[in-house]
Design a protein around this motif. Sequence first.
Motif: not given
Length: 146
Positions: A16, A19, A39, A43, A79, A88
């Motif tokens: 996280q 990201i 995204i 995550t 993800i 990913i």
Amino acid sequence: MEKGQLPIDRKPTALQPGITEVNNLLAPRFAAASGELSINGETDINVVGDQNGLNIILPNLLENALKYGGAPPKVRVDISTQEGVANIEVTDNGKGIPKEEKKAVFRRFYRSEGRLDDGQTGAGLGLAICRRITRLLQGRLSLRDS
């Protein structure tokens, strides 16, 4: 890195923060290009990895997608985990990589002939570095299709 002297600290690492950081870094650049970065997925997972390595790989992959992801660039990051393995996947709307160049894109200093006339800059090291770090982390980086 080539001599195996890049310090890799393999330990449980949260995805996280990396990201979030890469999203905060690149979202304005996607917006400036009238593009879109999304995204999706899990995550909040942990991986056995190295935060510094992940902080090199993720931005590099997404910067490539920004550069070559079509006009306007539309990039999707998915993800997920499957059987304890984090995946990913970066998908863009670029014109793709010719089949005969798929292995070459991971070589140092490689730049596709078709990419040399598109005005984009770069030394052709990004994907080679990403693949090397991924292997040091005992992961896998691949190009699935065009």
